[in-house]
Design an enzyme around this catalytic site. Structure first.
Site, mmCIF file in Angstrom:
data_model
loop_
_atom_site.group_PDB
_atom_site.id
_atom_site.type_symbol
_atom_site.label_atom_id
_atom_site.label_comp_id
_atom_site.label_asym_id
_atom_site.label_seq_id
_atom_site.Cartn_x
_atom_site.Cartn_y
_atom_site.Cartn_z
ATOM 1 C CD GLU A 126 45.708 40.472 100.390
ATOM 2 O OE1 GLU A 126 46.337 41.165 101.195
ATOM 3 O OE2 GLU A 126 45.754 39.222 100.378
ATOM 4 C CG HIS A 192 48.552 44.940 99.435
ATOM 5 N ND1 HIS A 192 49.795 44.366 99.554
ATOM 6 C CD2 HIS A 192 47.674 44.096 100.046
ATOM 7 C CE1 HIS A 192 49.674 43.204 100.200
ATOM 8 N NE2 HIS A 192 48.402 43.034 100.508
ATOM 9 C CG ASN A 216 51.079 44.148 108.458
ATOM 10 O OD1 ASN A 216 50.221 43.612 109.135
ATOM 11 N ND2 ASN A 216 52.299 44.354 108.913
ATOM 12 C CG ASP A 245 51.227 36.956 113.105
ATOM 13 O OD1 ASP A 245 51.463 38.140 113.417
ATOM 14 O OD2 ASP A 245 51.553 36.468 112.007
ATOM 15 C CG ASP A 270 47.069 37.922 104.956
ATOM 16 O OD1 ASP A 270 46.588 37.413 103.917
ATOM 17 O OD2 ASP A 270 48.058 38.687 104.935
ATOM 18 C CB ALA A 305 54.539 35.151 101.838
ATOM 19 N N GLY A 306 51.745 36.386 103.898
ATOM 20 C CA GLY A 306 50.617 35.892 104.664
ATOM 21 C C GLY A 306 51.074 35.411 106.023
#
Length: 378
Positions: A126, A192, A216, A245, A270, A305-306
């Site tokens: 990643e 990203h 994201n 989620d 993730d 963070a994940g």
């Protein structure tokens, strides 16, 4: 040695079959059918009217069960066990941005593991080729431009097991790096990134075929600047990862994605170390992470963070909260990620010639038993 599963409600990308049976021999599915006329077998499993679906495939995760994938073989084993208990039978192990020497070492560890464990499909970088402006939970000190020699170093260290690399296509040399990776058979993902609609489309034309956790760590959809997500919606060659989620992406936005890109959504976790574990303080690569009420953020910030997601939870969120049909939700965990990896001929369906990866689910989509390569693993 043969195993007969019978009395199932089969559900995969081809649809639902009631009173389904499946005959497994060794690691593979020998025959399937429906009705009461059953073949003989060494062992039988009465599914009892529960759902029988293919094993889940996670294209993108960083750990679970209190362990991270970049902490060595023992930690990887603990993390994999946590996710396998929730239905994930095949896993691509993701690495965050770290120093090049550490990434090379981690790729070597994963290559060794992939040789001994067929349920490990390889690695996903990643980082480090990410936009500093959209780095998320990646240490900015370790972000790099994707120069040809760096790409070659990482390919060599992976010994043919590098499955996926996330790249911000606006970085210098990024398009050339995409060419090299595609030629090497690696799936390139856009993510990203601060890429525009146009630069994202150029990356797809150069061979990128995936969007890392859509919505994201990238520009959102704007009516005058459609951005990477709209570029992916409009390109039938491209699959979109989704972290479903209920926190990373609103369920109604997820429903939009399923409508705009049918059969091109891959539900990923993730997940970081806290998936399948308790709240507390953790590490993601070199960064401190705090988990409270199941939400992981960089310590002292609001930056996610994940996740602490497992794929069975993503399945339930898709069906119950986003209104996705059960067949499409199961497909996003099975057949779609198999196709991304070029493994759709043997993974992601319950049919003769496919490997015997299967998950038994109750009527509330809770995991009962998990099978992989014809063996019960959870």
């Amino acid at each position: 040695m043969t195993i007969l599963f019978h009395g199932a409600r089969k559900l995969d990308i081809t649809g639902q079959v009631d009173d389904f049976w499946m005959l497994v021999q060794g690691e593979g599915i020998l025959a399937t059918g429906s009705g009461k006329d059953l073949p003989t077998a060494s062992e039988t499993v009465d599914v009892g009217g529960r759902w029988l679906v293919p094993g889940f495939i996670d294209l993108h995760g960083h750990g679970g069960g209190g362990h991270a994938y970049d902490d060595g073989p023992a930690a990887i084993g603990g993390a994999l066990a946590a996710h396998r208990a929730h239905g994930t039978t095949r896993t691509v192990l993701s690495l965050v941005a770290n120093p090049m020497a550490q990434l090379r070492e981690s790729l070597g560890v994963i290559a060794d593991l992939a040789e001994s464990d067929p349920l490990v499909l390889g690695s996903h970088l990643e980082g480090p080729f990410l936009s500093p402006e959209h780095r998320g939970a990646h240490n900015p000190e370790f972000l790099l431009e994707p120069s040809p020699y760096r790409v070659d170093e990482l390919l060599e260290a992976s010994r043919g097991t590098l499955r996926q690399v996330t790249i911000a296509p606006e970085l210098p040399n990024a398009l050339d790096a995409i060419d090299v990776l595609v030629e090497a058979g690696v799936v390139v993902a856009v993510g990203h990134t601060d890429a525009t609609f146009e630069s994202t489309r150029e990356a797809f034309d150069r061979g990128a075929r995936l969007l890392t956790h859509a919505f994201n760590a990238m520009p959102g959809i704007h009516h005058r600047a459609p951005g990477p997500v709209v570029a992916a919606f409009g390109d039938d060659r491209v699959t979109l990862e989704l972290i479903l989620d209920g926190r990373h992406v609103h369920p109604q936005v997820a429903a939009l994605a399923f409508r705009e890109a049918p059969h091109r959504i891959a539900l990923v976790t993730d997940a970081m170390a806290a998936a399948g574990a308790s709240d507390g303080d953790y590490r993601l690569g070199s960064l401190n992470v705090t988990v409270r009420h199941g939400l992981a953020v960089l310590s002292g910030t609001s930056t996610i963070a994940g996740s602490t997601l497992t794929q069975d939870v993503a399945l339930r969120c898709a069906i119950d909260n986003a209104g996705v049909s059960p067949a499409d939700a199961v497909g996003a965990l099975t057949a779609t990620p198999a196709r991304v990896l070029g493994l759709e001929h043997r993974l992601g369906r319950l049919a003769p010639g496919f490997v015997a990866d299967a998950v038994l689910l109750d009527h509330d989509w809770q995991v009962g038993e998990v099978w992989a390569n014809g063996l019960r693993i959870a």
